[in-house]
Design a protein around this motif. Structure first.
Motif, PDB file in Angstrom:
ATOM      1  N   ALA A 132       0.738  -1.154  -0.103  1.00 18.57           N
ATOM      2  CA  ALA A 132      -0.035   0.136  -0.126  1.00 18.57           C
ATOM      3  C   ALA A 132       0.946   1.210  -0.034  1.00 18.57           C
ATOM      4  O   ALA A 132       0.280   2.494   0.415  1.00 18.57           O
ATOM      5  CB  ALA A 132      -0.960  -0.015   1.153  1.00 18.57           C
ATOM      6  N   CYS A 133       1.997   1.380  -0.512  1.00 15.69           N
ATOM      7  CA  CYS A 133       3.197   2.280  -0.174  1.00 15.69           C
ATOM      8  C   CYS A 133       2.598   3.272  -1.152  1.00 15.69           C
ATOM      9  O   CYS A 133       3.019   4.687  -0.634  1.00 15.69           O
ATOM     10  CB  CYS A 133       4.510   1.786  -0.652  1.00 15.69           C
ATOM     11  N   GLN A 134       1.618   3.422  -1.988  1.00 11.86           N
ATOM     12  CA  GLN A 134       1.182   4.445  -3.057  1.00 11.86           C
ATOM     13  C   GLN A 134       0.346   5.662  -2.046  1.00 11.86           C
ATOM     14  O   GLN A 134       0.634   6.819  -2.473  1.00 11.86           O
ATOM     15  CB  GLN A 134       0.297   4.127  -4.067  1.00 11.86           C
ATOM     16  N   GLU A 135      -0.011   5.256  -0.845  1.00  7.30           N
ATOM     17  CA  GLU A 135      -0.672   6.179  -0.049  1.00  7.30           C
ATOM     18  C   GLU A 135       0.089   7.228   0.371  1.00  7.30           C
ATOM     19  O   GLU A 135      -0.220   8.205   0.984  1.00  7.30           O
ATOM     20  CB  GLU A 135      -1.468   5.391   1.005  1.00  7.30           C
ATOM     21  N   VAL A 136       1.548   7.032   0.459  1.00  6.45           N
ATOM     22  CA  VAL A 136       2.350   8.117   0.804  1.00  6.45           C
ATOM     23  C   VAL A 136       2.119   9.200  -0.068  1.00  6.45           C
ATOM     24  O   VAL A 136       2.513  10.158   0.277  1.00  6.45           O
ATOM     25  CB  VAL A 136       4.109   7.426   0.814  1.00  6.45           C
ATOM     26  N   SER A 137       1.801   9.103  -1.296  1.00 10.40           N
ATOM     27  CA  SER A 137       1.667  10.001  -2.259  1.00 10.40           C
ATOM     28  C   SER A 137       0.618  11.028  -1.861  1.00 10.40           C
ATOM     29  O   SER A 137       0.718  12.402  -1.943  1.00 10.40           O
ATOM     30  CB  SER A 137       1.322   9.457  -3.658  1.00 10.40           C
ATOM     31  N   THR A 138      -0.435  10.422  -1.097  1.00 10.42           N
ATOM     32  CA  THR A 138      -1.556  11.282  -0.768  1.00 10.42           C
ATOM     33  C   THR A 138      -1.015  11.846   0.580  1.00 10.42           C
ATOM     34  O   THR A 138      -1.567  13.170   0.714  1.00 10.42           O
ATOM     35  CB  THR A 138      -2.849  10.369  -0.527  1.00 10.42           C
ATOM     36  N   ILE A 139      -0.316  11.573   1.481  1.00 10.85           N
ATOM     37  CA  ILE A 139       0.259  12.289   2.514  1.00 10.85           C
ATOM     38  C   ILE A 139       1.000  13.350   2.079  1.00 10.85           C
ATOM     39  O   ILE A 139       1.072  14.217   2.507  1.00 10.85           O
ATOM     40  CB  ILE A 139       0.987  11.089   3.243  1.00 10.85           C
ATOM     41  N   VAL A 140       1.839  13.117   1.089  1.00 16.46           N
ATOM     42  CA  VAL A 140       2.433  14.218   0.589  1.00 16.46           C
ATOM     43  C   VAL A 140       1.755  15.202  -0.137  1.00 16.46           C
ATOM     44  O   VAL A 140       1.883  16.529   0.115  1.00 16.46           O
ATOM     45  CB  VAL A 140       3.704  13.703  -0.559  1.00 16.46           C
ATOM     46  N   ARG A 141       0.708  14.817  -0.872  1.00 20.02           N
ATOM     47  CA  ARG A 141      -0.316  15.665  -1.605  1.00 20.02           C
ATOM     48  C   ARG A 141      -0.480  16.646  -0.614  1.00 20.02           C
ATOM     49  O   ARG A 141      -1.163  17.731  -0.819  1.00 20.02           O
ATOM     50  CB  ARG A 141      -1.192  15.017  -2.298  1.00 20.02           C
ATOM     51  N   HIS A 142      -1.332  16.248   0.458  1.00 19.87           N
ATOM     52  CA  HIS A 142      -1.845  16.989   1.788  1.00 19.87           C
ATOM     53  C   HIS A 142      -0.879  17.724   2.550  1.00 19.87           C
ATOM     54  O   HIS A 142      -1.275  17.937   3.696  1.00 19.87           O
ATOM     55  CB  HIS A 142      -3.095  16.344   2.140  1.00 19.87           C
ATOM     56  N   ASN A 143       0.420  17.385   2.442  1.00 19.17           N
ATOM     57  CA  ASN A 143       1.305  17.941   3.388  1.00 19.17           C
ATOM     58  C   ASN A 143       0.924  17.507   4.979  1.00 19.17           C
ATOM     59  O   ASN A 143       1.095  18.403   5.759  1.00 19.17           O
ATOM     60  CB  ASN A 143       1.463  19.457   3.288  1.00 19.17           C
ATOM     61  N   LEU A 144       0.644  16.273   5.031  1.00 17.50           N
ATOM     62  CA  LEU A 144       0.359  15.924   6.474  1.00 17.50           C
ATOM     63  C   LEU A 144       1.695  15.579   7.452  1.00 17.50           C
ATOM     64  O   LEU A 144       2.691  15.133   6.709  1.00 17.50           O
ATOM     65  CB  LEU A 144      -0.519  14.466   6.170  1.00 17.50           C
ATOM     66  N   HIS A 145       1.610  15.705   8.370  1.00 19.05           N
ATOM     67  CA  HIS A 145       2.869  15.416   9.484  1.00 19.05           C
ATOM     68  C   HIS A 145       2.818  14.170   9.866  1.00 19.05           C
ATOM     69  O   HIS A 145       2.016  13.747  10.959  1.00 19.05           O
ATOM     70  CB  HIS A 145       2.578  16.525  10.562  1.00 19.05           C
ATOM     71  N   VAL A 146       3.546  13.254   9.138  1.00 18.40           N
ATOM     72  CA  VAL A 146       3.421  11.956   9.443  1.00 18.40           C
ATOM     73  C   VAL A 146       4.858  11.307   9.539  1.00 18.40           C
ATOM     74  O   VAL A 146       5.591  11.519   8.970  1.00 18.40           O
ATOM     75  CB  VAL A 146       2.694  10.994   8.234  1.00 18.40           C
ATOM     76  N   THR A 147       4.989  10.314  10.760  1.00 19.27           N
ATOM     77  CA  THR A 147       6.590  10.040  10.976  1.00 19.27           C
ATOM     78  C   THR A 147       6.181   8.286  10.693  1.00 19.27           C
ATOM     79  O   THR A 147       5.628   7.974  11.294  1.00 19.27           O
ATOM     80  CB  THR A 147       7.079  10.150  12.229  1.00 19.27           C
ATOM     81  N   ILE A 148       6.935   8.010   9.612  1.00 19.37           N
ATOM     82  CA  ILE A 148       6.728   6.494   9.225  1.00 19.37           C
ATOM     83  C   ILE A 148       8.132   5.583   9.979  1.00 19.37           C
ATOM     84  O   ILE A 148       9.228   6.005   9.557  1.00 19.37           O
ATOM     85  CB  ILE A 148       6.641   6.277   7.944  1.00 19.37           C
ATOM     86  N   PHE A 149       7.898   4.863  10.773  1.00 20.40           N
ATOM     87  CA  PHE A 149       8.977   4.061  10.983  1.00 20.40           C
ATOM     88  C   PHE A 149       8.623   2.487  10.110  1.00 20.40           C
ATOM     89  O   PHE A 149       8.098   1.807  10.479  1.00 20.40           O
ATOM     90  CB  PHE A 149       8.991   3.426  12.473  1.00 20.40           C
ATOM     91  N   LEU A 150       9.630   2.309   9.324  1.00 22.47           N
ATOM     92  CA  LEU A 150       9.535   1.253   8.236  1.00 22.47           C
ATOM     93  C   LEU A 150      10.381   0.190   8.864  1.00 22.47           C
ATOM     94  O   LEU A 150      11.565   0.406   8.855  1.00 22.47           O
ATOM     95  CB  LEU A 150       9.654   1.473   6.799  1.00 22.47           C
ATOM     96  N   ILE A 151       9.926  -0.888   9.495  1.00 19.81           N
ATOM     97  CA  ILE A 151      10.588  -2.198   9.858  1.00 19.81           C
ATOM     98  C   ILE A 151      11.236  -2.964   8.972  1.00 19.81           C
ATOM     99  O   ILE A 151      10.422  -3.728   8.155  1.00 19.81           O
ATOM    100  CB  ILE A 151       9.846  -2.807  10.972  1.00 19.81           C
ATOM    101  N   TYR A 152      12.450  -2.901   8.631  1.00 22.94           N
ATOM    102  CA  TYR A 152      13.139  -3.718   7.582  1.00 22.94           C
ATOM    103  C   TYR A 152      13.651  -4.912   8.209  1.00 22.94           C
ATOM    104  O   TYR A 152      14.778  -4.895   8.739  1.00 22.94           O
ATOM    105  CB  TYR A 152      14.180  -2.466   6.941  1.00 22.94           C
ATOM    106  N   ASN A 153      12.898  -5.906   7.962  1.00 21.69           N
ATOM    107  CA  ASN A 153      13.446  -7.489   8.352  1.00 21.69           C
ATOM    108  C   ASN A 153      13.223  -8.347   7.313  1.00 21.69           C
ATOM    109  O   ASN A 153      12.966  -9.516   7.553  1.00 21.69           O
ATOM    110  CB  ASN A 153      12.765  -7.773   9.621  1.00 21.69           C
TER     111      ASN A 153
END
Length: 577
Positions: free
Chosen positions: A461-482
């Motif tokens: 569902a990574c494309q929704e980062v695009s919508t976060i960017v589009r609306h300049n939302l203040h979001v912190t994402i911790f992506l757990i790389y395992n």
């Protein structure tokens, strides 16, 4: 109905408004400020009315993510709206809507569909199955909607809209509204908009309610070791005020389930932690299972919510409060809703008859899980993450590692925790984060929104980062790389190829989706020292714009509760009879 009769009906209206204007104005009146969804030719004219009603069009990148986002928005704001197009659009969203139904989340799903004339003539239109059946998709949605409204007759549409929106709110589940293209601009009586929809909770029959309250108080006053256990439906069905008042007045030990996490102020003196059977901390399990009376509020006893149905509490010692009924030991009282019952219990309980018992202390066990290695372990990370959180943060955890790890995190006061433990659709959290962050903005708050998601889930569902960017939302994402699907590895196939994923350049994703260097900061964190430095950084804690952290953890490491639940789940899956 002839054109003449339609004209006469319209002339009789005191304040004519178009159907779409009426519908979207009603959405605004019940608290919605942003509308998720995607355009399609069967909803385009209706979408012209969105800004006219004072609503903001979000514009997601696909319908599934839009449904996830509407789910997250509703969990924070109270209710949400989703607009899709007939067939291809609504079916892409159906998984997300089904999750909302499963977890009692109110979403108004509006589907723009072909005209009533096209439907009546069975025309071979695009987005159809070619069978002439225009109700087939509504029929698919019916089992995951508490109300289905087909807006085909102008004389009935206003009543249909008002009734459907009330059902969505009261029952806290999705509804489905089918809006044909030729109905969008039909006229309704606009004077109705001067009277808000009645969203008040239905009242219990007083005599029955009083009887249940008396029975509950009899057992409560006689108990030597009672506790309160709060689950998801206490949140979804809006009884937290009653629950908090009950805890405050009685000072009874109170616990939450995984799905109920954040329902209780975790800094309260009587808060005792997360109970999930065998997945609980030992001191929590011992305390809950020793209770001679459990006041269970809004329970959803699913497998992951109970660590594989490993509760060791007896129905003989349990009183269940639900949105549609109450159960006292083995006696069920249908139609007696918990809200009125809980309020009267708060008002009438005699605290002098209640024992003074304690809860196990709840702290973030950072030092207890610290080892000599620089490797970021699951056992150390989740308590440490709890120390990073601030009051009133919104925390979204993905199905899998994060959902189980967050059990070990103590929240500050006012934190809202979002998880999808029952439906468990991987990728849900990314869209839900966008919706939750937007809801916070729509509520006029400046709350931090923090997402914790595994690399496998993120890829869905990574494309929704695009919508976060589009609306300049203040979001912190911790992506757990395992390196893949950790929860699946622990259930079955630790080294199986099907649990592996492709290594992405994760920190480049925000810029690929349009984020400017001024609005995004990315980090790759591989050691405890590096993470400690980041979590204590003043600018990082301000959480402005999008912050994307690629957090490295060992491939086979998992939270304690996940290992326990996965083992039970594997055994359940292996049963043959």
């Amino acid at each position: 109905m002839s054109e003449t009769s339609l004209d006469i009906r319209t002339q009789r209206l005191h304040k004519p408004v178009d159907v779409a204007e009426y519908l979207f104005t009603r959405l605004h009146q019940i608290g919605i400020r942003s509308v998720h969804g995607l355009p399609g030719d069967f909803n385009l004219v209706a979408l012209d009315y969105v800004p006219k009603a004072g609503l903001k069009w979000v514009g997601s990148v696909n319908e599934l993510n839009a449904a996830y986002a509407a789910d997250g928005y509703a969990r924070v704001k109270g209710i949400s709206a989703l607009v899709t197009t007939f067939g291809v659009g609504e079916l892409s969203a159906i998984n997300g809507v089904a999750g909302a139904f499963s977890e009692h989340v109110p979403i108004v799903h509006i589907v723009g569909c072909p005209s009533t004339i096209s439907q009546r003539n069975g025309m071979l239109l695009h987005h159809t199955l070619g069978t002439g059946d225009f109700n087939v998709y509504a029929d698919m949605n019916a089992p995951i909607s508490c109300e289905v409204a087909r807006l085909n007759k102008p004389s009935e549409i206003a009543d249909q809209i008002d009734h459907t929106l009330r059902e969505c709110w009261i029952r806290s589940r999705p509804v489905y509204i089918m809006l044909p293209t030729d109905m969008v601009q039909k006229k309704l009586e606009g004077q109705r908009l001067d009277t808000p929809i009645d969203l008040s909770e239905p009242k219990n029959e007083e005599e029955r309610e009083d009887y249940v309250v008396d029975v509950v108080l009899k057992y409560l006053h006689a108990a030597k070791n009672p506790i309160i256990l709060v689950d998801a439906c206490a949140v979804r069905h809006r009884v937290l005020e009653e629950v908090h008042d009950l805890v405050e007045k009685t000072q009874l030990p109170v616990f939450v389930t995984p799905m109920g996490k954040s329902a209780i102020n975790e800094t309260h003196a009587t808060y005792g932690g997360v109970y999930a059977g065998n997945g609980s901390q030992p001191e929590v399990a011992a305390r809950v299972e020793a209770a001679d009376l459990v006041l269970s509020i809004g329970s959803l006893k699913s497998d992951f919510n109970t660590a594989g149905f490993s509760y060791r509490t007896s129905q003989l010692n349990t009183i269940d409060f639900h949105s549609t009924h109450c159960v006292v030991r083995y006696s069920e009282y249908p139609g007696v809703h918990m809200k009125g019952v809980l309020r009267k219990i708060v008002d009438r309980v005699d605290v002098s008859k209640l024992p003074r018992t304690s809860s196990p202390p709840v702290v973030n066990k950072v030092s207890e899980n610290l080892d000599d290695s620089q490797t970021i372990t699951q056992a150390w990370f989740w308590p440490r993450f709890g120390e990073f959180l601030k009051e009133n943060d919104i925390v979204v955890t993905e199905t899998g590692t994060a959902n189980f790890g967050i059990w070990e995190t103590k929240f500050p006061a006012g934190v809202t925790g979002l998880n999808q433990t029952l439906w468990g659709s991987i990728g849900w959290s990314v869209g839900a984060t966008q919706g939750a962050a937007l809801a916070a903005v729509d509520m006029g708050t400046d709350r931090r929104t923090v997402l914790l998601v595994g690399d496998g889930s993120f890829q869905l569902a990574c494309q929704e980062v695009s919508t976060i960017v589009r609306h300049n939302l203040h979001v912190t994402i911790f992506l757990i790389y395992n390196e893949g699907f950790t929860i699946e590895r622990w259930i079955h196939g630790m080294d199986a190829e099907y649990n592996d994923i492709t290594r992405w350049k994760y920190t480049e994703i925000p810029s690929a989706f349009g984020a400017s260097p001024e609005n995004v900061k990315t980090y790759v964190v591989k050691t405890k020292d590096c993470l400690e430095k980041l979590l204590t950084n003043e600018e990082f804690n301000k959480a402005k714009g999008l912050q994307f952290v690629e957090l490295w953890m060992p491939k086979e490491d998992a939270p304690r509760a996940l290992k326990i639940t996965a083992e039970i789940s594997a055994k359940t899956n292996a049963k043959t009879e």
